[in-house]
Design an enzyme around this catalytic site. Sequence first.
Site, PDB file in Angstrom:
ATOM      1  N   GLU A 107       3.262  45.141  45.158  1.00  0.00           N
ATOM      2  CA  GLU A 107       3.702  44.049  44.302  1.00  0.00           C
ATOM      3  C   GLU A 107       3.049  44.133  42.928  1.00  0.00           C
ATOM      4  O   GLU A 107       1.952  44.663  42.782  1.00  0.00           O
ATOM      5  CB  GLU A 107       3.342  42.698  44.944  1.00  0.00           C
ATOM      6  CG  GLU A 107       4.069  42.503  46.260  1.00  0.00           C
ATOM      7  CD  GLU A 107       3.758  41.177  46.947  1.00  0.00           C
ATOM      8  OE1 GLU A 107       4.649  40.680  47.633  1.00  0.00           O
ATOM      9  OE2 GLU A 107       2.644  40.650  46.777  1.00  0.00           O
ATOM     10  N   CYS A 122       0.067  42.325  36.001  1.00  0.00           N
ATOM     11  CA  CYS A 122      -0.974  42.560  36.999  1.00  0.00           C
ATOM     12  C   CYS A 122      -0.394  43.611  37.941  1.00  0.00           C
ATOM     13  O   CYS A 122       0.651  43.394  38.555  1.00  0.00           O
ATOM     14  CB  CYS A 122      -1.228  41.235  37.725  1.00  0.00           C
ATOM     15  SG  CYS A 122      -2.333  41.371  39.133  1.00  0.00           S
ATOM     16  N   CYS A 181      -5.296  48.022  50.886  1.00  0.00           N
ATOM     17  CA  CYS A 181      -6.644  48.141  50.329  1.00  0.00           C
ATOM     18  C   CYS A 181      -7.619  48.366  51.472  1.00  0.00           C
ATOM     19  O   CYS A 181      -7.461  47.779  52.546  1.00  0.00           O
ATOM     20  CB  CYS A 181      -7.021  46.864  49.566  1.00  0.00           C
ATOM     21  SG  CYS A 181      -8.619  46.981  48.708  1.00  0.00           S
ATOM     22  N   CYS A 221     -12.219  42.720  52.089  1.00  0.00           N
ATOM     23  CA  CYS A 221     -12.777  41.410  51.730  1.00  0.00           C
ATOM     24  C   CYS A 221     -12.044  40.347  52.554  1.00  0.00           C
ATOM     25  O   CYS A 221     -10.811  40.283  52.541  1.00  0.00           O
ATOM     26  CB  CYS A 221     -12.612  41.146  50.231  1.00  0.00           C
ATOM     27  SG  CYS A 221     -13.411  42.418  49.212  1.00  0.00           S
ATOM     28  N   CYS A 250      -9.178  37.926  51.127  1.00  0.00           N
ATOM     29  CA  CYS A 250      -8.084  38.512  50.335  1.00  0.00           C
ATOM     30  C   CYS A 250      -6.966  38.977  51.264  1.00  0.00           C
ATOM     31  O   CYS A 250      -7.215  39.690  52.240  1.00  0.00           O
ATOM     32  CB  CYS A 250      -8.618  39.683  49.522  1.00  0.00           C
ATOM     33  SG  CYS A 250      -7.345  40.616  48.652  1.00  0.00           S
ATOM     34  N   CYS A 296      -3.871  35.564  42.505  1.00  0.00           N
ATOM     35  CA  CYS A 296      -4.925  36.487  42.914  1.00  0.00           C
ATOM     36  C   CYS A 296      -5.148  36.459  44.408  1.00  0.00           C
ATOM     37  O   CYS A 296      -5.355  35.408  44.993  1.00  0.00           O
ATOM     38  CB  CYS A 296      -6.246  36.099  42.271  1.00  0.00           C
ATOM     39  SG  CYS A 296      -6.398  36.687  40.620  1.00  0.00           S
TER      40      CYS A 296
END
Length: 381
Positions: free
Chosen positions: A112, A125, A132, A136, A139, A363
């Site tokens: 995205e 962005c 990933c 974390c 997230c 975010c």
Amino acid sequence: MTSLPLISVDPDARGRRPAMPPRHLADLDLPGRQALVAELGEPAFRAKQVSNHYFGRLVRDPERMTDLPAATRERLAGELLPTLLTPVRELACDDGATRKALWRLHDGSLVESVLMGYPDRVTVCISSQAGCGMACPFCATGQAGLTRNLSTAEIVDQAVYLAGVAASGVVAGSPPRLSHVVFMGMGEPLANYSRVVAAIRRLVAPAPEGLGLSQRHITVSTVGLVPAIRRLASEDLSVTLALSLHAPDDELRDELVPVNQRWKVSEVLDAAWDYAATTGRRVSIEYAMIKDVNDQPWRADLLGRLLAGKLAHVNLIPLNPTPGSRWDASPKPVEREFVRRLRDAGVSTTVRDTRGREIDGACGQLAAAGDTDGDSRAATA
Ligand code: SAH
């Protein structure tokens, strides 16, 4: 790194064979494109012509490349501009000022990007990896793990594509020209180091070699891979570094940003200050405000002591709770007190706006989970 099986800094080096996409013009610098065009039996200046369509005019349709002989247009576009990103869905919110794009890559991976219009600038962005590996826990992207690194051109094409969207004038009340790029989409940019740096070079090279953005308008956000931060400082680039700190103490940061088990708060801040000293750029310290987890007054004071007198700016991000998460955003009065204490310590601090919340484009919400009905280009504005 063996003690941290979740964190794979360079998956390619571990013997897996990720399915990388076809080569694209944006993978190469201009001399590389000229050599390729010559190999294809065309005059080298065609490289500049095609580059000018792609980066300068934001045109990728060979029919519109009328300065190229009709017979060679299709072939050159096929060789230099293979389709890397297929739009699956585009969503808009904030009265059209925020648009999220979900793309399918050639191997079916989903990533995205988000386009954000402001009165004085247009920011995209972008993602640097499919998924990933940094894990974390707050997230959304971190929950699914890493699929693969994006190629240089897959990274660049997100910005070029959305620059074209901005140029079409759909972002009401904003300039038509893309001005800022932040590596705050999916993935850890510094874990895909060489491709991300090559992508930055394409973004800042003047047209026709690249998109002609200012280095100062590019932000690379990282969990804090210390050797890669130091390496980035040694490139002849002065992009803004954003460090996802999220906790001023190792005990909590070990949990919130697991890579902290490898590089501690003091080490990562040292690397950040060296980056600031080398580049002259103020480092942005990212801090997601998580209710009763990292938002205590004593943590604000500790953070203030760590940052006072440094070339740093704190960006507080109200936590965007992700599905299934046990965490919530801090209440506004707690957030205000945190800001007050940081400012009292002499640390410049702002609270990030939460663009794109309704379309899961804020975010940490980018999870590319929205491709369930398979319909293409469903734009809900
Ligand atoms: N891997 C890079 C880029 C990630 S996204 C990094 O970690 O910096 C950019 C920022 O969004 C990071 O600071 C990240 O920690 C933050 N973020 C992730 N999930 C979030 C969430 N649910 N709420 C608020 N911020 C989040």
